[in-house]
Scaffold this motif. Structure first.
Motif, PDB file in Angstrom:
ATOM      1  N   ILE A   3       7.729 -16.745  -8.304  1.00 26.81           N
ATOM      2  CA  ILE A   3       6.991 -15.427  -8.176  1.00 26.81           C
ATOM      3  C   ILE A   3       5.936 -14.925  -9.091  1.00 26.81           C
ATOM      4  N   SER A   4       5.063 -14.148  -8.354  1.00 20.84           N
ATOM      5  CA  SER A   4       4.049 -13.696  -9.374  1.00 20.84           C
ATOM      6  C   SER A   4       3.430 -12.430  -8.882  1.00 20.84           C
ATOM      7  N   ARG A   5       2.758 -11.780  -9.579  1.00 20.12           N
ATOM      8  CA  ARG A   5       2.102 -10.471  -9.018  1.00 20.12           C
ATOM      9  C   ARG A   5       0.796 -10.330  -9.705  1.00 20.12           C
ATOM     10  N   ASP A   6      -0.149  -9.520  -8.951  1.00 20.40           N
ATOM     11  CA  ASP A   6      -1.384  -9.346  -9.255  1.00 20.40           C
ATOM     12  C   ASP A   6      -1.496  -7.640  -9.038  1.00 20.40           C
ATOM     13  N   ASP A   7      -1.365  -6.876 -10.374  1.00 20.64           N
ATOM     14  CA  ASP A   7      -1.540  -5.657 -10.083  1.00 20.64           C
ATOM     15  C   ASP A   7      -2.705  -4.943  -9.721  1.00 20.64           C
ATOM     16  N   ALA A   8      -3.837  -5.688  -9.945  1.00 23.56           N
ATOM     17  CA  ALA A   8      -4.948  -5.063  -9.515  1.00 23.56           C
ATOM     18  C   ALA A   8      -5.270  -5.140  -7.958  1.00 23.56           C
ATOM     19  N   LYS A   9      -4.352  -6.054  -7.438  1.00 27.25           N
ATOM     20  CA  LYS A   9      -4.430  -6.204  -5.876  1.00 27.25           C
ATOM     21  C   LYS A   9      -3.364  -5.247  -5.104  1.00 27.25           C
ATOM     22  N   ASN A  10      -2.304  -4.957  -6.052  1.00 26.28           N
ATOM     23  CA  ASN A  10      -0.995  -4.388  -5.571  1.00 26.28           C
ATOM     24  C   ASN A  10      -0.330  -5.655  -4.547  1.00 26.28           C
ATOM     25  N   THR A  11      -0.303  -6.722  -4.934  1.00 23.30           N
ATOM     26  CA  THR A  11       0.232  -8.026  -4.315  1.00 23.30           C
ATOM     27  C   THR A  11       1.270  -8.666  -5.100  1.00 23.30           C
ATOM     28  N   VAL A  12       2.003  -9.307  -4.408  1.00 28.70           N
ATOM     29  CA  VAL A  12       2.978 -10.180  -5.024  1.00 28.70           C
ATOM     30  C   VAL A  12       3.237 -11.308  -4.238  1.00 28.70           C
ATOM     31  N   TYR A  13       3.433 -12.733  -4.931  1.00 25.44           N
ATOM     32  CA  TYR A  13       3.314 -13.881  -4.192  1.00 25.44           C
ATOM     33  C   TYR A  13       4.480 -14.658  -4.578  1.00 25.44           C
ATOM     34  N   LEU A  14       4.889 -15.561  -3.619  1.00 26.16           N
ATOM     35  CA  LEU A  14       5.978 -16.440  -3.545  1.00 26.16           C
ATOM     36  C   LEU A  14       5.529 -18.202  -3.328  1.00 26.16           C
ATOM     37  N   GLN A  15       4.968 -18.631  -4.593  1.00 26.50           N
ATOM     38  CA  GLN A  15       4.716 -20.194  -4.421  1.00 26.50           C
ATOM     39  C   GLN A  15       5.996 -20.805  -4.325  1.00 26.50           C
ATOM     40  N   MET A  16       6.029 -21.681  -3.070  1.00 25.99           N
ATOM     41  CA  MET A  16       7.392 -22.413  -2.938  1.00 25.99           C
ATOM     42  C   MET A  16       7.004 -23.909  -2.581  1.00 25.99           C
ATOM     43  N   ASN A  17       7.388 -24.727  -3.454  1.00 27.15           N
ATOM     44  CA  ASN A  17       7.218 -26.187  -3.504  1.00 27.15           C
ATOM     45  C   ASN A  17       8.463 -26.798  -3.398  1.00 27.15           C
ATOM     46  N   SER A  18       8.321 -28.138  -2.995  1.00 26.66           N
ATOM     47  CA  SER A  18       9.508 -29.072  -2.843  1.00 26.66           C
ATOM     48  C   SER A  18      10.491 -28.426  -1.750  1.00 26.66           C
ATOM     49  N   SER A  28       0.842  -1.296   0.171  1.00 28.61           N
ATOM     50  CA  SER A  28      -0.055   0.126  -0.036  1.00 28.61           C
ATOM     51  C   SER A  28       0.942   1.194  -0.066  1.00 28.61           C
ATOM     52  N   GLY A  29       0.185   2.533  -0.407  1.00 27.25           N
ATOM     53  CA  GLY A  29       1.175   3.657  -0.369  1.00 27.25           C
ATOM     54  C   GLY A  29       1.891   3.736  -1.664  1.00 27.25           C
ATOM     55  N   ILE A  30       1.890   2.985  -2.597  1.00 31.56           N
ATOM     56  CA  ILE A  30       2.667   3.089  -3.767  1.00 31.56           C
ATOM     57  C   ILE A  30       1.596   3.482  -4.877  1.00 31.56           C
ATOM     58  N   THR A  31       1.897   4.605  -5.790  1.00 35.99           N
ATOM     59  CA  THR A  31       1.147   4.995  -6.849  1.00 35.99           C
ATOM     60  C   THR A  31       1.705   4.194  -8.117  1.00 35.99           C
ATOM     61  N   PHE A  32       0.915   3.758  -8.962  1.00 35.59           N
ATOM     62  CA  PHE A  32       1.315   3.015 -10.138  1.00 35.59           C
ATOM     63  C   PHE A  32       2.097   1.826  -9.792  1.00 35.59           C
ATOM     64  N   PHE A  33       1.865   1.031  -8.752  1.00 30.53           N
ATOM     65  CA  PHE A  33       2.479  -0.367  -8.322  1.00 30.53           C
ATOM     66  C   PHE A  33       2.835  -0.870  -9.765  1.00 30.53           C
ATOM     67  N   SER A  34       2.172  -0.877 -10.608  1.00 26.72           N
ATOM     68  CA  SER A  34       2.405  -2.302 -11.773  1.00 26.72           C
ATOM     69  C   SER A  34       4.006  -1.770 -12.379  1.00 26.72           C
ATOM     70  N   THR A  36      10.661  -3.733  -2.361  1.00 32.14           N
ATOM     71  CA  THR A  36      10.598  -2.872  -3.572  1.00 32.14           C
ATOM     72  C   THR A  36      11.420  -1.451  -3.274  1.00 32.14           C
ATOM     73  N   LYS A  37      11.900  -1.136  -4.409  1.00 33.22           N
ATOM     74  CA  LYS A  37      12.482   0.440  -4.585  1.00 33.22           C
ATOM     75  C   LYS A  37      11.628   1.285  -5.311  1.00 33.22           C
ATOM     76  N   TRP A  38      11.017   2.307  -4.538  1.00 36.77           N
ATOM     77  CA  TRP A  38      10.117   3.141  -5.022  1.00 36.77           C
ATOM     78  C   TRP A  38      10.537   4.630  -4.658  1.00 36.77           C
ATOM     79  N   ARG A  39      10.614   5.496  -5.835  1.00 38.94           N
ATOM     80  CA  ARG A  39      11.079   6.984  -5.866  1.00 38.94           C
ATOM     81  C   ARG A  39      12.441   6.785  -4.899  1.00 38.94           C
TER      82      ARG A  39
END
Length: 116
Positions: free
Chosen positions: A70-85, A25-31, A98-101
């Motif tokens: 790793i994946s991202r859902d820009d509509a939800k401002n969320t990033v995921y890490l699926q870890m298997n094995s 949250s708090g980051i504009t234009f997350f995508s 992330t690095k913002w401004r």
């Protein structure tokens, strides 16, 4: 105010799976910004595990290639890490970043413990 909040960590047996989430949250234009997952094991330096660019290009540490996604859902401002094995050596605190401004932002971390 920029906030990164990780969730999804826990205790899992070797060979198991976990899915971490990082809500931003708090980051504009997350995508438009790359997102990263780091981890830090006891007594070791923090290391980059996976990254996803603004365009969706992904990169991984050699130690997790083929097991983590790793994946991202820009509509939800969320990033995921699926870890298997999962392996015992994956035990660490996992951080979203992330690095913002020109400023690095970190979450509080989520503990992942792989043990039988």
């Amino acid at each position: 105010q920029v906030q990164l909040v990780e969730s999804g960590g826990g205790l899992v047996q070797p060979g198991g799976s976990l899915r971490l989430s990082c809500a931003v949250s708090g980051i504009t234009f997350f995508s438009m910004y790359a997102m990263n997952w780091y981890r830090q094991a006891p007594g070791k330096q923090r290391e980059l595990v996976a990254a996803v660019s603004a365009g969706g290009t992904t990169t991984y540490a050699d130690s997790v290639k083929g097991r983590f996604t790793i994946s991202r859902d820009d509509a939800k401002n969320t990033v995921y890490l699926q870890m298997n094995s999962l392996k015992s050596e994956d035990t660490a605190v996992y951080y979203c970043n992330t690095k913002w401004r020109l400023t690095d932002y970190w979450g509080q971390g989520t503990q992942v413990t792989v043990s039988s």
